[in-house]
Design a protein around this motif. Sequence first.
Motif, mmCIF file in Angstrom:
data_model
loop_
_atom_site.group_PDB
_atom_site.id
_atom_site.type_symbol
_atom_site.label_atom_id
_atom_site.label_comp_id
_atom_site.label_asym_id
_atom_site.label_seq_id
_atom_site.Cartn_x
_atom_site.Cartn_y
_atom_site.Cartn_z
ATOM 1 N N TYR A 13 10.656 80.903 46.695
ATOM 2 C CA TYR A 13 9.642 79.988 46.173
ATOM 3 C C TYR A 13 8.659 79.655 47.290
ATOM 4 C CZ TYR A 13 11.724 78.867 41.634
ATOM 5 O OH TYR A 13 12.180 78.929 40.344
ATOM 6 N N PRO A 14 7.355 79.547 46.980
ATOM 7 C CA PRO A 14 6.388 79.137 48.006
ATOM 8 C C PRO A 14 6.574 77.662 48.355
ATOM 9 C CG PRO A 14 5.313 79.313 45.867
ATOM 10 C CD PRO A 14 6.712 79.848 45.680
ATOM 11 N N PHE A 15 6.172 77.298 49.570
ATOM 12 C CA PHE A 15 6.369 75.923 50.026
ATOM 13 C C PHE A 15 5.548 74.926 49.216
ATOM 14 C CE2 PHE A 15 7.747 78.087 54.020
ATOM 15 C CZ PHE A 15 9.038 77.577 54.043
ATOM 16 N N ALA A 16 4.460 75.391 48.622
ATOM 17 C CA ALA A 16 3.659 74.492 47.799
ATOM 18 C C ALA A 16 4.448 74.005 46.587
ATOM 19 C CB ALA A 16 2.389 75.206 47.342
ATOM 20 N N GLU A 17 5.266 74.879 46.008
ATOM 21 C CA GLU A 17 6.080 74.480 44.857
ATOM 22 C C GLU A 17 7.295 73.659 45.312
ATOM 23 O OE1 GLU A 17 7.083 77.499 42.039
ATOM 24 O OE2 GLU A 17 5.171 78.540 42.282
ATOM 25 N N ILE A 18 7.852 74.009 46.465
ATOM 26 C CA ILE A 18 8.996 73.248 46.993
ATOM 27 C C ILE A 18 8.575 71.826 47.311
ATOM 28 C CG2 ILE A 18 10.701 73.130 48.856
ATOM 29 C CD1 ILE A 18 10.506 76.179 49.054
ATOM 30 N N ALA A 19 7.324 71.665 47.732
ATOM 31 C CA ALA A 19 6.806 70.336 48.046
ATOM 32 C C ALA A 19 6.868 69.417 46.830
ATOM 33 C CB ALA A 19 5.369 70.449 48.558
ATOM 34 N N ASP A 20 6.607 69.967 45.637
ATOM 35 C CA ASP A 20 6.680 69.155 44.417
ATOM 36 C C ASP A 20 8.113 68.719 44.143
ATOM 37 O OD1 ASP A 20 3.962 69.412 43.984
ATOM 38 O OD2 ASP A 20 4.175 71.198 42.727
ATOM 39 N N VAL A 21 9.076 69.590 44.464
ATOM 40 C CA VAL A 21 10.485 69.264 44.227
ATOM 41 C C VAL A 21 10.950 68.159 45.166
ATOM 42 C CG1 VAL A 21 12.849 70.162 44.280
ATOM 43 C CG2 VAL A 21 10.988 71.601 43.417
ATOM 44 N N LEU A 22 10.606 68.292 46.449
ATOM 45 C CA LEU A 22 11.094 67.351 47.460
ATOM 46 C C LEU A 22 10.207 66.132 47.629
ATOM 47 C CD1 LEU A 22 12.270 69.857 50.246
ATOM 48 C CD2 LEU A 22 13.663 68.638 48.573
ATOM 49 N N GLY A 23 9.018 66.174 47.061
ATOM 50 C CA GLY A 23 8.112 65.051 47.228
ATOM 51 C C GLY A 23 7.591 64.935 48.645
ATOM 52 N N ARG A 24 7.403 66.084 49.306
ATOM 53 C CA ARG A 24 6.897 66.118 50.676
ATOM 54 C C ARG A 24 5.761 67.117 50.758
ATOM 55 N NH1 ARG A 24 12.156 65.339 54.633
ATOM 56 N NH2 ARG A 24 13.515 64.309 53.115
ATOM 57 N N THR A 25 5.118 67.187 51.902
ATOM 58 C CA THR A 25 4.025 68.129 52.078
ATOM 59 C C THR A 25 4.582 69.536 52.273
ATOM 60 O OG1 THR A 25 3.959 67.916 54.488
ATOM 61 C CG2 THR A 25 2.660 66.336 53.197
#
Length: 265
Positions: free
Chosen positions: A109-121
């Motif tokens: 998964y790209p970090f942009a999508e992971i950011a939505d999961v974790l609520g971080r940048t």
Amino acid sequence: MNRPHSSGPSWPEEILSPGAWLTTVTGRICLDLLGSARARRERYVGAWLPEPLPDGTEWAHAGGGPTGPADPADQIVLDESVAMAFLVVLESMTPAERVAFVLHDVFRYPFAEIADVLGRTPAACKQLAASARRRVSPAGAPVPATGRADVVRHVKEAWESKDIATLVALLDPAAVMTADGGGMVGTALRPVEGGARIAEYMVAIADKAPGLELLERSVNGAPGLVAQRSGVVMTVAAFDVSDGRVTRIWVIRNPEKLRPWARDC
């Protein structure tokens, strides 16, 4: 999840990307579960290890079939996602590190999508994945499945004969053995470090545990050992082998974690 009422927004309008929504929800549920599990393990008696997973097919057995014992390389499908070493590394990560690492390094998964999961940048998620990656120890020279099976078999034979010298030769000088009894059965509460100390410990256990039968079995997709008495599984041991020697031994004795083995052995 209930579908929205007709007076509200329609299902496609409410969730534009069901896949992304499912990933986010699942990731956040995992974060909650990992956080609560981490808190429970702080109260756990002794070391905590993942549950050992049996394999449906026995990788070595006495006598074998008409053509002799089957080749372990043909019977074991090594799946790195369930390897004991990998699961132990995952448990050493924080919940956020683990989610970032698994989503990015395993599922890509790209970090942009992971950011939505974790609520971080995205940058913070990239740092989490990098931190998790550093926890993975550099691997030694790869050992073929047959080679790992041979090493584990030699350990079994040396343990049964109480041959300390052979055990020391089979163990890496910096080997570590970790045992999980969950406070329910007797076992070492702290890791035993050093090949010589592990060999002495194993022989001492052999002296105190008459009647144990050692069986060669697939544990988490790799050669391992199962100890049973009167048909009841008492211990499951997983091994990590590098450069022809055992580097890690994980011993699971917690009866609650051995329930699947009652059907397998």
